[in-house]
Design a protein around this motif. Structure first.
Motif, short mmCIF file in Angstrom:
data_model
loop_
_atom_site.label_atom_id
_atom_site.label_comp_id
_atom_site.label_asym_id
_atom_site.label_seq_id
_atom_site.Cartn_x
_atom_site.Cartn_y
_atom_site.Cartn_z
N LYS A 112 -58.13 -83.28 71.22
CA LYS A 112 -58.64 -84.25 72.20
C LYS A 112 -60.12 -83.97 72.49
CE LYS A 112 -54.19 -85.06 74.32
NZ LYS A 112 -53.33 -84.93 75.50
N PHE A 113 -60.48 -82.69 72.59
CA PHE A 113 -61.88 -82.36 72.85
C PHE A 113 -62.76 -82.70 71.65
CE2 PHE A 113 -60.08 -80.00 76.35
CZ PHE A 113 -61.02 -80.22 77.33
N ILE A 114 -62.28 -82.41 70.45
CA ILE A 114 -63.05 -82.75 69.25
C ILE A 114 -63.23 -84.27 69.14
CG2 ILE A 114 -63.04 -82.74 66.72
CD1 ILE A 114 -61.56 -80.06 66.87
N ALA A 115 -62.18 -85.03 69.45
CA ALA A 115 -62.27 -86.49 69.40
C ALA A 115 -63.27 -87.02 70.44
CB ALA A 115 -60.89 -87.11 69.62
N ALA A 116 -63.36 -86.35 71.57
CA ALA A 116 -64.29 -86.78 72.63
C ALA A 116 -65.73 -86.45 72.26
CB ALA A 116 -63.91 -86.12 73.95
N SER A 117 -65.93 -85.31 71.59
CA SER A 117 -67.29 -84.91 71.21
C SER A 117 -67.22 -83.89 70.07
CB SER A 117 -68.04 -84.28 72.39
OG SER A 117 -69.28 -83.77 71.96
N GLU A 118 -67.87 -84.22 68.96
CA GLU A 118 -67.90 -83.30 67.82
C GLU A 118 -68.68 -82.03 68.15
OE1 GLU A 118 -69.12 -85.14 64.22
OE2 GLU A 118 -67.50 -86.61 64.28
N GLN A 119 -69.41 -82.05 69.26
CA GLN A 119 -70.17 -80.86 69.66
C GLN A 119 -69.24 -79.65 69.85
OE1 GLN A 119 -73.58 -80.86 69.82
NE2 GLN A 119 -73.35 -78.66 69.95
N PHE A 120 -68.01 -79.90 70.29
CA PHE A 120 -67.07 -78.79 70.48
C PHE A 120 -66.77 -78.09 69.16
CE2 PHE A 120 -66.26 -81.26 74.33
CZ PHE A 120 -66.45 -80.26 75.28
N LEU A 121 -66.68 -78.86 68.10
CA LEU A 121 -66.47 -78.27 66.77
C LEU A 121 -67.68 -77.44 66.36
CD1 LEU A 121 -64.37 -78.08 64.57
CD2 LEU A 121 -65.34 -80.13 63.54
N LYS A 122 -68.88 -77.92 66.66
CA LYS A 122 -70.10 -77.18 66.34
C LYS A 122 -70.16 -75.86 67.11
CE LYS A 122 -72.71 -81.28 65.10
NZ LYS A 122 -73.78 -82.20 65.48
N TYR A 123 -69.63 -75.86 68.32
CA TYR A 123 -69.63 -74.62 69.11
C TYR A 123 -68.86 -73.49 68.43
CZ TYR A 123 -71.34 -77.23 73.22
OH TYR A 123 -72.06 -77.99 74.11
N THR A 124 -67.88 -73.83 67.60
CA THR A 124 -67.10 -72.78 66.93
C THR A 124 -67.95 -71.98 65.94
OG1 THR A 124 -66.31 -74.26 65.17
CG2 THR A 124 -64.95 -74.10 67.16
N GLU A 125 -69.06 -72.58 65.51
CA GLU A 125 -69.92 -71.91 64.52
C GLU A 125 -70.62 -70.67 65.10
OE1 GLU A 125 -72.57 -74.96 63.13
OE2 GLU A 125 -70.91 -76.23 62.44
N THR A 126 -70.81 -70.63 66.41
CA THR A 126 -71.52 -69.51 67.03
C THR A 126 -70.63 -68.66 67.93
OG1 THR A 126 -72.24 -70.97 68.82
CG2 THR A 126 -73.76 -70.67 66.95
N ALA A 127 -69.37 -69.03 68.05
CA ALA A 127 -68.46 -68.35 68.98
C ALA A 127 -67.85 -67.07 68.41
CB ALA A 127 -67.35 -69.30 69.40
N GLN A 128 -68.21 -66.72 67.20
CA GLN A 128 -67.73 -65.48 66.56
C GLN A 128 -66.21 -65.35 66.58
OE1 GLN A 128 -69.90 -62.23 68.36
NE2 GLN A 128 -71.86 -63.00 67.62
N GLY A 129 -65.54 -66.48 66.29
CA GLY A 129 -64.09 -66.46 66.17
C GLY A 129 -63.34 -66.61 67.48
N ARG A 130 -64.04 -66.71 68.59
CA ARG A 130 -63.36 -66.84 69.88
C ARG A 130 -62.69 -68.21 69.97
NH1 ARG A 130 -64.59 -68.79 75.16
NH2 ARG A 130 -66.70 -69.42 74.58
#
Length: 141
Positions: A112-130
């Protein structure tokens, strides 16, 4: 409170819960918690997705490897939570029950968050697996 949060909070309260800053629109709540260590009152403006009679919020912290302070506050003091949310009459403050989304619901909520904003998916790139914690905030009416 940082300047960005103060700006968003003021805009939220001045515009009946509508915030143009950062494109929030009506997808914002002001989360009221007690500091995990200090016990002091805190306010965090959060992107929130309506989910039935509740809202879903996510501890993405813009892709930081660490969880935001409000996540620690919710976990430390889950019985001392309220939200300010847009309502038909402007902004309403509601005492709120908190439940962290478990493993069985997490993927569905994440989608639901990814559908609302792809920015959430981009955040995974810097979250170091969190894996970002997701919480359900339900007004206690």
């Amino acid at each position: 409170m940082n300047d960005f949060n103060a700006t968003v909070i003021n805009e939220f309260r001045s515009n009946n819960g509508h915030v143009e800053t950062a494109g929030f629109g009506k997808n914002l709540v002001l989360l009221h918690t007690l500091g995990a260590k200090s016990g002091e009152a805190r306010i965090s403006p959060l992107f929130a997705l309506p989910d039935g009679d509740s809202w879903l919020v996510i501890g993405s912290f813009a892709g930081s490897p660490k969880a935001p302070a409000w996540v620690h506050n919710l976990r430390a003091h889950p019985g001392s939570v309220a939200v300010e949310a847009p309502s038909e009459n402007g902004v309403e403050r509601l005492d709120t029950a908190v439940a962290e989304v478990g493993d069985d619901e997490w993927e569905s909520a994440w989608q639901k968050f990814i559908a609302a904003s792809e920015q959430f998916l981009k955040y995974t790139e810097t979250a170091q697996g969190r894996r970002f914690p997701i919480f359900r905030l339900t007004p206690a009416r």
